[in-house]
Design a protein around this motif. Structure first.
Motif, PDB file in Angstrom:
ATOM      1  N   VAL A 100      24.860 -69.546 -50.435  1.00 36.62           N
ATOM      2  CA  VAL A 100      26.202 -69.383 -50.997  1.00 36.62           C
ATOM      3  C   VAL A 100      26.141 -68.804 -52.398  1.00 36.62           C
ATOM      4  O   VAL A 100      26.986 -67.977 -52.798  1.00 36.62           O
ATOM      5  CB  VAL A 100      26.932 -70.754 -50.999  1.00 36.62           C
ATOM      6  N   GLU A 101      25.127 -69.178 -53.186  1.00 37.51           N
ATOM      7  CA  GLU A 101      25.030 -68.736 -54.581  1.00 37.51           C
ATOM      8  C   GLU A 101      24.863 -67.224 -54.666  1.00 37.51           C
ATOM      9  O   GLU A 101      25.455 -66.570 -55.534  1.00 37.51           O
ATOM     10  CB  GLU A 101      23.857 -69.443 -55.275  1.00 37.51           C
ATOM     11  N   GLU A 102      24.036 -66.639 -53.779  1.00 35.80           N
ATOM     12  CA  GLU A 102      23.841 -65.194 -53.804  1.00 35.80           C
ATOM     13  C   GLU A 102      25.141 -64.452 -53.502  1.00 35.80           C
ATOM     14  O   GLU A 102      25.477 -63.447 -54.147  1.00 35.80           O
ATOM     15  CB  GLU A 102      22.765 -64.766 -52.798  1.00 35.80           C
ATOM     16  N   ILE A 103      25.911 -64.940 -52.538  1.00 36.46           N
ATOM     17  CA  ILE A 103      27.164 -64.280 -52.187  1.00 36.46           C
ATOM     18  C   ILE A 103      28.206 -64.483 -53.294  1.00 36.46           C
ATOM     19  O   ILE A 103      29.012 -63.578 -53.582  1.00 36.46           O
ATOM     20  CB  ILE A 103      27.672 -64.809 -50.827  1.00 36.46           C
ATOM     21  N   ARG A 104      28.189 -65.636 -53.927  1.00 38.01           N
ATOM     22  CA  ARG A 104      29.113 -65.863 -55.042  1.00 38.01           C
ATOM     23  C   ARG A 104      28.801 -64.908 -56.195  1.00 38.01           C
ATOM     24  O   ARG A 104      29.712 -64.438 -56.903  1.00 38.01           O
ATOM     25  CB  ARG A 104      29.021 -67.310 -55.516  1.00 38.01           C
TER      26      ARG A 104
END
Length: 560
Positions: A100-104
């Motif tokens: 999720v962090e990479e997409i955020r």
């Protein structure tokens, strides 16, 4: 440093993308009309040009000569995107950046304008590897990104992508590249690179690539390294693990001749040469497929996938029947499925070859031919019989010396015991019949008293018709009652016991329907020539005859 062929010859324009004209034509028209979408989904097998098409699209939308159908590959934007120096085209591997962090982080950065070119292009490879949380984080941004952002999602497994993501993209399905297109591309590369090759070797490599250009170029690169000066068919067979046409011809010939030893010897040699059993059985299935195709449509020579049209192949196509090929392919397909779940592929192949050699296909064909021949003989005999019936002379009727007996009435429902009835009639007397009739009412009463009303009901419309010292005949008015009575074991037993009690002796009895009784009686009279004693009047007494003569019948009373 040496670079692999698939990297050196990676498509730089849409024209270089082989076998995907339905995709490249649509993208080119969209570029010329400046109707590009904000999100694309490229799906299809590996090595078919998905990522290459995404990079070409990124160059085309940022080309300084826009609108164009192809990137010029000469302006700073095209050159910078090609060598990776422009940071506005971001390629992300979702297999290793699936959180999720990479997409955020992407979501936060898309709002910033590009620094060097007109559009920011995010190429997310293997997008199906993203987690569900990452897809949810990407969802809103993918639906309404800034005007300067384009997303290109590439995947080999589109069914793993949520429908909410797919519905926000223009989807393009890349298909497997045909073997002929792969060969044409490899010929172009080999010619441009100055490589020496045999054309049949390129066909072997194209077949092993299974529709992927990257796989085909990797195998070609490997064959070049393996060969000395020229890429030969044997080199291609070695690097791909395929089996040569010569071995396939020998093996199929051994199977057709039921030679188990020869087929297993060929298998052992191929395994010792390092051939993959899974690849080997696939080659054999394709060989039989080509054999069947050549038999049914010999003009489609270019459609042969594995076999090459030589003398041995043509001879086998004439010798093996299509029915045999069907059975061979069924056994091979089943073995191929079993091999996928076993660590003993060689054993499965050995058993498969033994089974193929022991199949009774040819014997069945011969047996079928024998049956057809037998049926033809039967038809011929039937025709001869019909001819005899038609041509047989009509025989003149001969006068009968003896009157024919009236045929006995046949009854499919119940047939009385004619022999037993004739025996009773031959020994019948009036006294025996009167004795039975005198006790008939008592018999019915006894049956009712013993709660056997069903048995009594059967005898309500029946009466004794003839009697002898040992047996008597019961005449039934209705055939169904006679049938029910004579086939009821309990009825027969009870009636026999009651008659013995009433008469003091054991008598046998036989039932007969009234119509049959009349026929049997008439036939008996014709044969015997006189009336039975009990069915007519008693024979006249000589004393009575004299008395009648003296005084007349009116004055004489005869008491029995």
């Amino acid at each position: 440093m040496y670079q692999a062929l698939y990297r050196v010859w990676r498509p730089q324009t849409f024209a270089d993308v082989v076998g995907q004209e339905h995709v490249t034509k649509t993208l080119q028209n969209a570029l010329l009309q400046q109707k590009t979408s904000h999100a694309y989904l490229f799906s299809g097998p590996r090595g078919t040009g998905k990522t290459s098409a995404a990079k070409i699209l990124a160059k085309a939308v940022n080309c300084q000569k826009m609108p164009v159908s192809e990137p010029c590959n000469e302006c700073p934007a095209c050159l910078g995107i090609a060598d990776g120096s422009i940071q506005d085209v971001i390629e992300i591997d979702a297999a290793s950046n699936n959180g999720v962090e990479e997409i955020r982080d992407i979501r936060d950065k898309v709002k910033y304008a590009p620094t060097s070119v007109s559009y920011k292009v995010y190429i997310i490879d293997e997008v199906h590897m993203l987690s569900m949380g990452a897809f949810n984080a990407l969802l809103k941004t993918l639906e309404e990104p800034p005007k300067h952002v384009i997303f290109v999602l590439a995947t080999t497994e589109p069914h793993k992508i949520p429908l909410t993501i797919i519905s926000r993209c223009q989807r393009f399905d890349f298909k497997r590249i045909t073997a002929q297109d792969l060969v044409n591309r490899m010929v172009h590369i080999a010619s441009e690179s100055g490589l020496q090759y045999e054309e049949k070797a390129l066909h072997v490599i194209a077949q092993a690539a299974s529709g992927g250009m990257r796989d085909a170029l990797s195998l070609l690169d490997q064959a070049i390294s393996f060969s000395a000066d020229q890429v030969t068919v044997e080199d291609a067979l070695t690097v791909t693990g395929s089996v040569s046409q010569n071995y396939l011809n020998k093996l199929v010939h051994a199977i057709h001749e039921k030679n188990v030893s020869e087929s297993l010897t060929i298998l052992e040699k191929l395994v010792l040469d390092g051939k993959d059993p899974s690849r080997f059985i696939e080659d054999l299935i394709l060989y039989f497929r080509d054999l069947l195709l050549y038999q049914t449509a010999p003009n489609l020579e270019e459609s042969l996938e594995r076999a090459m049209l030589d003398d041995d192949f043509a001879e086998l196509a004439k010798a093996i029947q299509p029915e045999q090929i069907y059975e061979y392919m069924d056994v091979l397909n089943k073995t191929q499925q079993d091999m996928k779940f076993s660590d003993h592929a060689k054993i499965y192949l050995e058993v498969c070859f033994v089974k193929l050699c022991q199949m009774k296909t040819q014997a069945n064909v011969q047996q079928f031919d024998g049956v057809q021949e037998l049926l033809a003989k039967i038809d011929k005999l039937e025709k001869q019989v019909e001819d005899l019936k038609v041509n047989r002379p009509v025989l003149e009727e001969q006068p009968q010396s003896k009157p024919t007996k009236k045929p006995m009435r046949t009854n499919k429902g119940f047939q009385a015991n004619t022999g037993k009835i004739r025996q009773v009639l031959g020994e019948a007397t009036r006294e025996d019949l009167n004795m039975i009739k005198s006790q008939w009412g008592n018999l019915l009463e006894q049956l009712n008293n013993r709660q056997m009303r069903s048995q009594a009901a059967l005898l309500m419309d029946a009466e004794p018709a003839a009697a002898s010292p040992t047996a008597f005949v019961i005449k039934f008015k209705y055939e169904i009652h006679c049938k029910m009575a004579m086939e009821n074991t309990k009825f027969l037993e009870v009636t026999a016991n009651l008659i013995e009690e009433l008469l003091g002796k054991k008598l046998q009895f036989v039932g007969v329907p009234e119509p049959q009784w009349l026929e049997i009686r008439e036939d008996f009279l014709q044969n015997q020539g006189h009336e039975p004693d009990q069915d007519g009047e008693e024979a006249p007494d000589p004393l009575i005859q004299e008395a009648v003569k003296l005084v007349g019948e009116d004055l004489i009373e005869i008491k029995n």
